[in-house]
Write an enzyme that holds these catalytic residues in place. Structure first.
Site, PDB file in Angstrom:
ATOM      1  CG  ASP A   1      -1.911   1.138   1.237  1.00  0.00           C
ATOM      2  OD1 ASP A   1      -1.979   1.877   0.230  1.00  0.00           O
ATOM      3  OD2 ASP A   1      -2.626   1.297   2.251  1.00  0.00           O
TER       4      ASP A   1
ATOM      5  CE  LYS B   1      -0.463   3.580   3.457  1.00  0.00           C
ATOM      6  NZ  LYS B   1      -1.385   4.201   4.440  1.00  0.00           N
TER       7      LYS B   1
ATOM      8  CG  ASP C   1      -2.482  -2.620   3.801  1.00  0.00           C
ATOM      9  OD1 ASP C   1      -3.059  -2.736   4.900  1.00  0.00           O
ATOM     10  OD2 ASP C   1      -2.834  -1.795   2.928  1.00  0.00           O
TER      11      ASP C   1
ATOM     12  CG  ASP D   1      -3.455   5.672   2.113  1.00  0.00           C
ATOM     13  OD1 ASP D   1      -3.226   4.466   1.861  1.00  0.00           O
ATOM     14  OD2 ASP D   1      -2.905   6.289   3.045  1.00  0.00           O
TER      15      ASP D   1
ATOM     16  CD  GLU E   1      -5.430   0.480   0.471  1.00  0.00           C
ATOM     17  OE1 GLU E   1      -5.498   1.691   0.798  1.00  0.00           O
ATOM     18  OE2 GLU E   1      -5.005  -0.403   1.242  1.00  0.00           O
TER      19      GLU E   1
ATOM     20  NE  ARG F   1     -11.968   3.059   3.708  1.00  0.00           N
ATOM     21  CZ  ARG F   1     -11.965   4.001   4.644  1.00  0.00           C
ATOM     22  NH1 ARG F   1     -12.966   4.864   4.718  1.00  0.00           N
ATOM     23  NH2 ARG F   1     -10.982   4.081   5.521  1.00  0.00           N
TER      24      ARG F   1
HETATM   25  N1  BES Z   1      -3.411   0.139   5.129  1.00  0.00           N
HETATM   26  C1  BES Z   1      -3.846   1.390   5.628  1.00  0.00           C
HETATM   27  C2  BES Z   1      -4.149   1.364   7.119  1.00  0.00           C
HETATM   28  C3  BES Z   1      -2.990   1.097   8.018  1.00  0.00           C
HETATM   29  C4  BES Z   1      -2.214   2.147   8.471  1.00  0.00           C
HETATM   30  C5  BES Z   1      -2.720  -0.166   8.442  1.00  0.00           C
HETATM   31  C6  BES Z   1      -1.153   1.882   9.323  1.00  0.00           C
HETATM   32  C7  BES Z   1      -1.679  -0.418   9.284  1.00  0.00           C
HETATM   33  C8  BES Z   1      -0.888   0.612   9.734  1.00  0.00           C
HETATM   34  C9  BES Z   1      -5.114   1.834   4.914  1.00  0.00           C
HETATM   35  O1  BES Z   1      -5.217   1.448   3.590  1.00  0.00           O
HETATM   36  C10 BES Z   1      -5.128   3.329   4.961  1.00  0.00           C
HETATM   37  O2  BES Z   1      -4.253   3.923   4.395  1.00  0.00           O
HETATM   38  N2  BES Z   1      -6.117   3.898   5.648  1.00  0.00           N
HETATM   39  C11 BES Z   1      -6.232   5.302   5.780  1.00  0.00           C
HETATM   40  C12 BES Z   1      -7.674   5.661   5.517  1.00  0.00           C
HETATM   41  C13 BES Z   1      -7.925   7.138   5.366  1.00  0.00           C
HETATM   42  C14 BES Z   1      -7.321   7.627   4.074  1.00  0.00           C
HETATM   43  C15 BES Z   1      -9.417   7.381   5.366  1.00  0.00           C
HETATM   44  C16 BES Z   1      -5.847   5.694   7.207  1.00  0.00           C
HETATM   45  O3  BES Z   1      -6.186   4.986   8.144  1.00  0.00           O
HETATM   46  O4  BES Z   1      -5.198   6.729   7.349  1.00  0.00           O
HETATM   47 ZN    ZN Z   2      -4.200  -0.333   3.098  1.00  0.00          ZN
HETATM   48 ZN    ZN Z   3      -4.253   2.768   2.235  1.00  0.00          ZN
END
Ligand code: BES
Ligand code: ZN
Ligand code: ZN
Length: 502
Positions: free
Chosen positions: A269, A276, A287, A346, A348, A350
């Site tokens: 990711d 990111k 991920d 990001d 993604e 869901r």
């Molecule tokens: N894979 C990430 C969530 C994540 C972050 C898992 C850190 C493990 C450690 C996910 O795809 C993500 O980026 N989520 C975002 C969502 C936001 C953009 C609404 C998040 O949690 O910041």
């Molecule tokens: Zn992710």
């Molecule tokens: Zn993400």
């Protein structure tokens, strides 16, 4: 992997490099935990340690003792199992892990374990989990193997009248530990190796070994199913996506309860155009930990021949950036016809889960559980100690909480509510994929997922906090992936009973 067998017989005659004795907290004599005969061979050393207060049996305390050369065992590793504040099975897992590492460090290749407290079935399971997971290492990417000697064989010694219970416990413990080891391996593998196609290969391998039914859908088939959400994420994927479906007891689906497990399989990711940070990307090879948990659980439930129809669904893709990548403000259509305005590329996970949750309906499930490293918000709320669980059904939620306590991969309930849904209202489409308000992100993500759930009994586990080392204990590596979820899901499947006909 270390081989574990059982033996009923006398401890004094146990030939081994290290005899591990589990000692409870506060014991007054070796006799009180069944080690009287061993202490006699040791010339009363254990009794002296206890009397002097040098060894109290507190959690994870160890003492290595040496018997005369004539003894069948070369060493005794006395390990404390502590008391009350942590459940017994968890204290046994940790003690077994500590003792195993200690024995391995002194060069033991063979260990014997004795002193298992009641209930023998559960504590035997815990010993197997603790030993195997405590000795777990990930070294397949090193060009040279570490020159450490390894324990090859462990024998659990118990009295003849409980051998059947111990056998049942060992079988479960081995399956659980192997499931977690598989999940760790997959999540630890780098993203250039563990691609969607690699996850599919592993699924096919497990299916072949265990007689599961397996189907692997490729991009064209996903297009035919109009999986627009998953395909949007996969648009920029250099390694093409896969949609993996594994089934245990598929041929008996009419007569058995059907449980569907869905695991997020993002093999890397980057965040996509909502990129990111440099540091934020580190760890994102993990991920796909939800997918790894589902693969581990599918392996275990088939190994244990659990009397349920269990379906594992893994939507797998990379989330990369290139000219073909999906953009913020794109509108895409998921396989249930709902439209989604992309706010963050990001968010993604869901999107992958959306099409997988829609697909789950075709199995007429009695319960569906998805598991995903979904939001930083869940990690911020609960750290590495608990995963967040959201459920549309209280019994399902309680079942997950119970299974989580049993294997000590715990979940804590969090809310779903229409107010959280408001945060993803869109002017353009049916919904947005993320909110612009950085609050309650884990609940908002769940309300998004709920748009794709068309069955009454569903739970979502957000393991963004627990997939790495932050909950490190004696059997969870301080570095690398925890393998969280494989044991939780397996135990849940074992324990769940549907109220059929109620
Ligand atoms: N894979 C990430 C969530 C994540 C972050 C898992 C850190 C493990 C450690 C996910 O795809 C993500 O980026 N989520 C975002 C969502 C936001 C953009 C609404 C998040 O949690 O910041
Ligand atoms: Zn992710
Ligand atoms: Zn993400």
């Amino acid at each position: 992997m270390i081989e574990i067998t059982l033996r009923a017989g006398s401890l004094e005659a146990t030939e081994t490099d290290a005899l591990v004795v589990l000692a409870p907290s506060g014991a007054q004599s070796a006799d009180s935990f069944g080690a009287g005969a061993i202490d006699a061979i040791l010339g009363g050393l254990i009794g002296r340690l206890l009397n002097a207060g040098d060894f109290t049996g507190k959690a994870e305390q160890v003492a290595v003792l040496y018997p005369p050369e004539s003894a069948a065992f070369k060493r005794v590793v006395l390990v404390g199992t502590g008391n009350g504040d942590v459940p017994l099975a968890e204290r046994i897992r940790r003690a077994a892990a500590v003792a195993g590492k200690c024995a391995q460090d002194v060069g033991a290749k063979h260990v014997a374990i004795c002193g298992l407290p009641d209930p023998v079935e559960a504590t035997t399971t815990a010993v197997a989990e603790g030993l195997i997971l405590g000795l777990y290492t990930f070294d397949s990417m090193k060009s040279k193997a570490a020159d450490q000697s390894k324990i090859e064989h462990a024998v659990i010694v118990c009295s003849g009248d409980v051998i059947a219970e111990a056998e049942a416990g060992l079988r479960v413990g081995m399956a659980l530990a192997r499931a977690t080891s598989l999940a760790r391996d997959l999540a630890n593998l780098p993203p250039n190796v563990c691609t969607p196609a690699y996850l599919a290969e592993i699924a096919v391998r497990i299916a072949g070994e265990r007689g599961l039914q397996v189907e692997v859908l490729e991009r064209g088939q996903m297009q035919a199913l109009q999986m627009g959400a998953l395909l949007a994420v996969a648009q920029a994927a250099h390694n093409p996506p896969r949609f993996i479906v594994l089934q245990h007891n598929a041929h008996r689906s009419a007569e058995l309860d059907t449980l569907v497990l869905v695991g997020k399989g993002v093999t890397f990711d980057t965040g996509g155009y909502s990129l990111k940070t440099r540091d934020g990307m580190i760890g994102m090879k993990g991920d796909m930990s939800g997918a790894a948990a589902v693969l581990g659980a599918m392996q275990a439930v088939s190994e244990l021949q659990v009397e349920k129809h269990v379906v594992g669904i893994i939507p797998a893709s990379e989330n990369l950036v290139d000219a073909a990548a999906y953009r913020p403000q794109d509108v895409i259509t998921a396989s249930n016809g709902k439209t989604i305005e992309i706010i963050s590329t990001d968010a993604e996970g869901r999107l992958l889960l959306a099409d997988a949750l829609v697909y789950a309906k075709r199995f007429a499930p009695d319960a569906v559980v998805d598991i995903a490293t979904l939001t930083g918000s869940a990690a911020a709320a609960l750290g590495g100690v608990y995963s967040a669980v959201f459920a549309t059904d209280a019994e399902l939620r309680r079942a997950l909480e119970h299974a989580g306590e049993t294997v000590f991969e715990r979940v804590w309930p969090m809310p779903m509510a229409p107010e959280y849904r408001k945060q993803i209202d869109s002017d353009t489409a049916d919904m947005r994929n993320s909110s612009t308000i950085p609050k309650a992100g884990a609940s908002v993500a769940t309300m998004f997922l709920a748009e794709f759930v068309d069955y009454p009994v569903w739970a979502h586990v957000d393991m963004a906090g627990t997939f790495v080392d932050s909950g490190a204990s004696a059997y969870i590596p301080a570095k690398g992936m925890s393998g969280y979820g494989a044991r939780l899901l397996t135990q849940f499947v074992i324990e769940w009973t549907t109220r059929k006909g109620v």
